[in-house]
Design a protein around this motif. Structure first.
Motif, PDB file in Angstrom:
ATOM      1  N   GLN A 263       1.046  -1.064   0.106  1.00  0.00           N
ATOM      2  CA  GLN A 263      -0.164  -0.055  -0.037  1.00  0.00           C
ATOM      3  C   GLN A 263       0.905   1.134   0.025  1.00  0.00           C
ATOM      4  O   GLN A 263       1.942   1.324   0.636  1.00  0.00           O
ATOM      5  N   LEU A 264       0.462   2.381  -0.894  1.00  0.00           N
ATOM      6  CA  LEU A 264       1.278   3.496  -0.914  1.00  0.00           C
ATOM      7  C   LEU A 264       0.171   4.449  -0.950  1.00  0.00           C
ATOM      8  O   LEU A 264      -0.714   4.640  -1.641  1.00  0.00           O
ATOM      9  N   LEU A 265       0.346   5.459  -0.075  1.00  0.00           N
ATOM     10  CA  LEU A 265      -0.188   7.021  -0.180  1.00  0.00           C
ATOM     11  C   LEU A 265       0.431   8.068  -0.065  1.00  0.00           C
ATOM     12  O   LEU A 265       1.490   8.156   0.725  1.00  0.00           O
ATOM     13  N   ARG A 266       0.142   9.008  -0.834  1.00  0.00           N
ATOM     14  CA  ARG A 266       1.204  10.264  -1.123  1.00  0.00           C
ATOM     15  C   ARG A 266       0.455  11.138  -1.346  1.00  0.00           C
ATOM     16  O   ARG A 266      -0.606  11.202  -2.108  1.00  0.00           O
ATOM     17  N   ALA A 267       0.526  12.474  -0.843  1.00  0.00           N
ATOM     18  CA  ALA A 267      -0.091  13.638  -1.087  1.00  0.00           C
ATOM     19  C   ALA A 267       0.939  14.767  -0.878  1.00  0.00           C
ATOM     20  O   ALA A 267       1.803  14.882  -0.383  1.00  0.00           O
ATOM     21  N   ASN A 268       0.970  15.684  -2.268  1.00  0.00           N
ATOM     22  CA  ASN A 268       1.594  16.631  -2.270  1.00  0.00           C
ATOM     23  C   ASN A 268       0.958  18.038  -2.796  1.00  0.00           C
ATOM     24  O   ASN A 268       0.106  17.972  -3.295  1.00  0.00           O
ATOM     25  N   THR A 269       1.490  19.092  -2.144  1.00  0.00           N
ATOM     26  CA  THR A 269       1.012  20.377  -2.589  1.00  0.00           C
ATOM     27  C   THR A 269       2.178  21.288  -2.955  1.00  0.00           C
ATOM     28  O   THR A 269       3.379  21.258  -2.683  1.00  0.00           O
ATOM     29  N   GLN A 270       1.690  22.229  -4.194  1.00  0.00           N
ATOM     30  CA  GLN A 270       2.856  23.232  -4.695  1.00  0.00           C
ATOM     31  C   GLN A 270       2.050  24.431  -4.768  1.00  0.00           C
ATOM     32  O   GLN A 270       1.241  24.676  -5.346  1.00  0.00           O
ATOM     33  N   TRP A 271       2.973  25.442  -4.454  1.00  0.00           N
ATOM     34  CA  TRP A 271       2.461  26.931  -4.809  1.00  0.00           C
ATOM     35  C   TRP A 271       3.558  27.568  -5.664  1.00  0.00           C
ATOM     36  O   TRP A 271       4.697  27.579  -5.419  1.00  0.00           O
ATOM     37  N   ASN A 272       2.942  28.248  -6.608  1.00  0.00           N
ATOM     38  CA  ASN A 272       4.081  28.806  -7.933  1.00  0.00           C
ATOM     39  C   ASN A 272       3.235  30.161  -7.763  1.00  0.00           C
ATOM     40  O   ASN A 272       1.875  30.692  -7.829  1.00  0.00           O
ATOM     41  N   ASN A 273       4.255  31.201  -7.453  1.00  0.00           N
ATOM     42  CA  ASN A 273       3.996  32.619  -7.721  1.00  0.00           C
ATOM     43  C   ASN A 273       4.947  33.378  -8.547  1.00  0.00           C
ATOM     44  O   ASN A 273       6.338  33.479  -8.036  1.00  0.00           O
ATOM     45  N   ARG A 274       4.814  34.023  -9.492  1.00  0.00           N
ATOM     46  CA  ARG A 274       5.608  34.683 -10.565  1.00  0.00           C
ATOM     47  C   ARG A 274       5.476  36.414 -10.067  1.00  0.00           C
ATOM     48  O   ARG A 274       4.274  36.982 -10.466  1.00  0.00           O
ATOM     49  N   PHE A 275       6.186  36.877  -9.264  1.00  0.00           N
ATOM     50  CA  PHE A 275       5.941  38.049  -8.632  1.00  0.00           C
ATOM     51  C   PHE A 275       6.018  39.482  -9.681  1.00  0.00           C
ATOM     52  O   PHE A 275       5.720  40.417  -9.881  1.00  0.00           O
ATOM     53  N   SER A 276       7.283  38.815 -10.708  1.00  0.00           N
ATOM     54  CA  SER A 276       7.325  39.993 -11.822  1.00  0.00           C
ATOM     55  C   SER A 276       7.806  38.921 -12.939  1.00  0.00           C
ATOM     56  O   SER A 276       7.705  37.850 -12.925  1.00  0.00           O
ATOM     57  N   GLU A 277       8.006  39.763 -14.052  1.00  0.00           N
ATOM     58  CA  GLU A 277       8.573  38.956 -15.365  1.00  0.00           C
ATOM     59  C   GLU A 277       9.850  38.451 -15.006  1.00  0.00           C
ATOM     60  O   GLU A 277      10.491  37.822 -15.834  1.00  0.00           O
ATOM     61  N   THR A 278      10.680  38.929 -13.767  1.00  0.00           N
ATOM     62  CA  THR A 278      11.970  38.455 -13.578  1.00  0.00           C
ATOM     63  C   THR A 278      12.174  37.471 -12.587  1.00  0.00           C
ATOM     64  O   THR A 278      13.184  37.081 -12.131  1.00  0.00           O
ATOM     65  N   GLN A 279      10.919  37.309 -11.635  1.00  0.00           N
ATOM     66  CA  GLN A 279      11.120  36.744 -10.403  1.00  0.00           C
ATOM     67  C   GLN A 279       9.896  35.829 -10.229  1.00  0.00           C
ATOM     68  O   GLN A 279       8.967  35.869 -10.392  1.00  0.00           O
ATOM     69  N   LYS A 280      10.445  34.532  -9.631  1.00  0.00           N
ATOM     70  CA  LYS A 280       9.391  33.585  -9.583  1.00  0.00           C
ATOM     71  C   LYS A 280       9.825  32.672  -8.093  1.00  0.00           C
ATOM     72  O   LYS A 280      11.013  32.218  -7.990  1.00  0.00           O
ATOM     73  N   TRP A 281       8.673  32.217  -7.444  1.00  0.00           N
ATOM     74  CA  TRP A 281       8.645  31.313  -6.396  1.00  0.00           C
ATOM     75  C   TRP A 281       8.123  30.098  -6.596  1.00  0.00           C
ATOM     76  O   TRP A 281       7.106  29.972  -6.976  1.00  0.00           O
ATOM     77  N   GLU A 282       8.523  28.789  -6.224  1.00  0.00           N
ATOM     78  CA  GLU A 282       8.108  27.602  -6.140  1.00  0.00           C
ATOM     79  C   GLU A 282       8.325  26.884  -4.725  1.00  0.00           C
ATOM     80  O   GLU A 282       9.324  26.626  -4.400  1.00  0.00           O
TER      81      GLU A 282
END
Length: 701
Positions: A263-282
């Protein structure tokens, strides 16, 4: 930090559309990789991703685990959506219908784990759709006795800014193979003979898996995704063998019945935010739980019964920040944390009595804490030159415990990485890629557990029974260190205008602290009152491996215009890989790395008929016989292997098709033989496989 980006240098989210072919994605990647999308995943109607992987260039599959460049398991990094696959994950139980594409990377990158000595295989699960989706695939497979069913249904819907996808797969299997064993022994008159037995091995079971996903588009620049994965299966195995004569002094295999669940259970969450055309967080996080229950029962006068329960739990958290600097550089900084806990409980009895008093039911465990920090720079020097610099520092701390034992092991690896691409043609149709990398292979938790496991053929270790060198007991080694590898890769890639491609490349790896299983004769101890042979993983030696890999695929008329009509609807695929390796501490010929074949070849063809809506094709894979000398006193020989797969697809309508496939047609008998020196004692196993036939109905509702 940086002003307006140059044209085309925005930090956009990566979106795969029908306009991007597999070759386009491969050509534009900053590091060398191969990309395989829906066409390759659907071609043979496979119900297992492992069956898809076995046809890819430079990849072979053993016991459901993919291996690149002929190297054993552990040298190939398996990723799910860019994250290391969880413990217990079974690729042979994952339906290709739940996969968007497969990326095969020949070297590590800083934003992924550097545990990729041979390379990495990234399984990208399907994204939530942008429109309503109702797909159904039902099928039946046959190996022996009667067909077994399988099916996959995918539900997808877009509700305003939220997209949801829920694929569910269910399947059964029933397979049988002829089995044989052989080893030297004596007959009833004490005369030396080859003791043999023959019989059958049968496997059957059922399983299901699902990979639901939800994407929430908060704005054009910000999004949140949730990805789940559930997998559960029930399996059975029976072995029935009959000796071919009466033998006095030898120990052949016993009949047995085995069953279990995983048995295998997995949960993932991801947040992406491009603050400007030159900056991005993941930023992303995940939790995982894997369980495995096994019941083994031998059918002998004094039966040996074993109950095994394994549990793996883990938590991961990672993130990265990307920034465009000037007009040429994209710099990324990030981190990657993992905490993993494994517990193993084993109860073994002989005729109802404890096998090794003091060990039965004892919890052996391992705790793993991994933390990594990285930085990378993708530098577009000019239209023809681009390069990638990466630096990743990874530390692993492992604590293992058992009966009156506890050990702590800490290791750290600094991995500098450099990839460079030169476009001979500024449009990117001809290019040369090269890389110099530092990677490693960490010991598996099971290799570090100090549990003592007597050999099943000589199970009464506590009662003073002796074993032999071909049938040693097993124990882990908490003091293992990771293998370290320095690698060099270079390749030439040519992309034709019609989508065809040709590539040829070479690689080399220097490996230190090589882990290999070594057999020793251990003295008596508090648990075992006699000397017995024991096999344990050991940092054995250093090694080198090199190879040449060639791949060709595309329309026959474009690849060979002087031979085929350019309009002929015939596609060709071919690859040849040649490998060499040497383990320094082993003398003599064939001192190669474990299970690395000297060469392997693939040849595939597809033809689309013009008079009827039918496409048919075939794929042939071949590996020659080869020998591996594990130590100066032991070697193993593996027989040649040939795999022939065929398929035919009938497009009943634009939304409905029927697909027939046959895997492993006309198989060769498989044989593996281990020999000891200078005694000449040997042990050999043989398997005779049968083809697998599959018929699928695929509908887009």
């Amino acid at each position: 930090m940086g002003g307006e980006p140059a044209a085309g240098k925005r930090l956009d989210r990566v979106e795969i559309s029908g306009r991007n072919t597999d070759s386009d994605l491969r050509r534009r990647a900053p590091v060398a990789k191969q990309v395989y999308g829906r066409e390759e995943l659907d071609r043979y109607g496979d119900t297992s991703v492992a069956d898809v992987l076995k046809r890819l260039p430079g990849v072979n599959v053993s016991d459901g685990a993919p291996r690149m460049r002929g190297l054993g398991s552990g040298y190939t990094l398996i990723l799910i959506n860019g994250d290391p696959a969880p413990p217990g994950f079974k690729l042979d139980q994952l339906d290709p219908a739940q996969v968007e594409r497969i990326e095969v990377t020949k070297g590590p990158s800083a934003d992924q784990s550097a545990q990729a000595v041979a390379g990495a295989i990234n399984i990208i699960l399907k994204e939530a759709p942008r429109v309503s989706q109702r797909d159904l695939r039902v099928g039946a497979g046959y190996n022996i006795n009667h067909p077994v069913p399988s099916g996959t249904f995918t539900f997808g819907e877009k509700l305003g800014p939220v997209s949801v996808s829920v694929p569910v797969s269910v399947f059964q299997w029933l397979q049988e193979m002829k089995s044989s064993t052989e080893r030297n022994g004596t007959d009833v008159n004490d005369q030396p003979v080859a003791a043999t037995q023959h019989g059958k091995m049968r496997n059957w079971g059922h399983a299901f898996n699902s990979a639901p996903r939800a994407n929430w588009k908060i704005s054009d620049d910000e999004s949140v995704s949730l990805q789940g994965f559930a997998q559960k299966g029930w399996w059975n195995n029976s072995v029935r063998l009959t000796p071919d004569g009466e033998y006095k002094n030898t120990r052949l295999d016993d009949d047995g019945d085995n069953r279990g669940t995983w048995q295998l259970l997995r949960a993932n969450t991801q947040w992406n935010n491009r603050f400007s055309e030159t900056q991005k967080w993941e930023v992303k996080a995940g939790v995982q739980l894997a369980k495995n229950h096994i019941e083994n029962h031998t059918l002998v006068a004094r039966p040996v019964d074993a109950l095994i329960d394994n549990r793996d739990r883990s938590f991961t958290q990672a993130g990265k920040y990307s920034q465009i600097l000037g007009e040429e550089h994209t710099v990324t900084l990030g981190w990657d944390f993992e905490f993993r806990k494994r517990d193993e409980i084993r109860v073994t009895t002989i005729a109802g009595a404890e096998q090794v008093p003091g060990l039965n039911g004892e919890n052996f465990g391992a705790r793993i804490r991994r933390q990594a920090f990285f930085i990378q720079d993708e530098w577009e020097i000019n239209p023809q030159w681009s390069t990638y610099f990466g630096l990743r520092h990874e530390q692993i701390v492992t604590t293992s415990r058992g009966v009156a034992t506890s050990a702590r092991n800490s290791s750290s690896v600094l991995s500098p990485l450099w990839h460079v691409t030169y476009k001979i043609d500024p449009k990117g149709r001809d290019m040369i890629r090269a890389s110099v990398t530092r990677s490693y292979k960490a010991p598996e938790p099971t290799q570090m557990l100090g549990r003592y496991t007597p050999n099943s053929k000589y199970p009464n270790a506590a009662g003073g029974e002796l074993n032999d060198e071909l049938n040693p007991d097993r124990i882990g080694n908490p003091a293992l260190k990771p293998e370290l590898a320095t690698g060099f890769d270079i390749a030439y890639e040519k992309y034709l205008t019609g989508g065809s491609l040709f590539s040829i490349g070479a690689f080399h790896r220097n490996i230190s602290q090589l882990i290999r299983n070594v057999v020793t004769l251990d003295p008596p101890n508090a648990l075992v009152p006699v000397s017995r042979y024991v096999i344990r993983p050991t940092n054995f030696s250093s090694a080198t491996t090199s190879g040449i890999e060639m791949e060709l695929k595309g329309r026959a008329g474009e690849l060979f215009p002087s031979v085929f009509d350019p309009k002929l609807p015939l596609n060709l695929r071919g690859s040849v890989s040649v490998y060499r390796s040497r383990v320094k501490a082993v003398h003599g010929d064939n001192n190669r790395l474990d299970q690395q074949q000297p060469w392997t070849a693939n040849l595939g063809v597809d033809y689309r008929f013009s008079s009827v809506p039918v496409t048919a094709g075939a794929n042939l894979n071949y590996t020659p016989v080869y020998t591996v000398r594990q130590t100066d006193q032991q070697s193993s020989e593996f027989s040649r292997n040939r795999g022939l797969d065929v398929f035919a697809q009938w497009m009943v309508s634009p939304k409905t098709s029927i697909r027939f496939s046959a895997n492993n047609l006309f198989p060769l008998d498989a044989r593996a033989e281990t020999t000891l020196y200078p005694s000449g004692d040997y042990y050999a196993t043989g398997r005779s496989l049968k083809p697998w036939f599959q018929l699928n109905l695929e509908m887009k509702l």
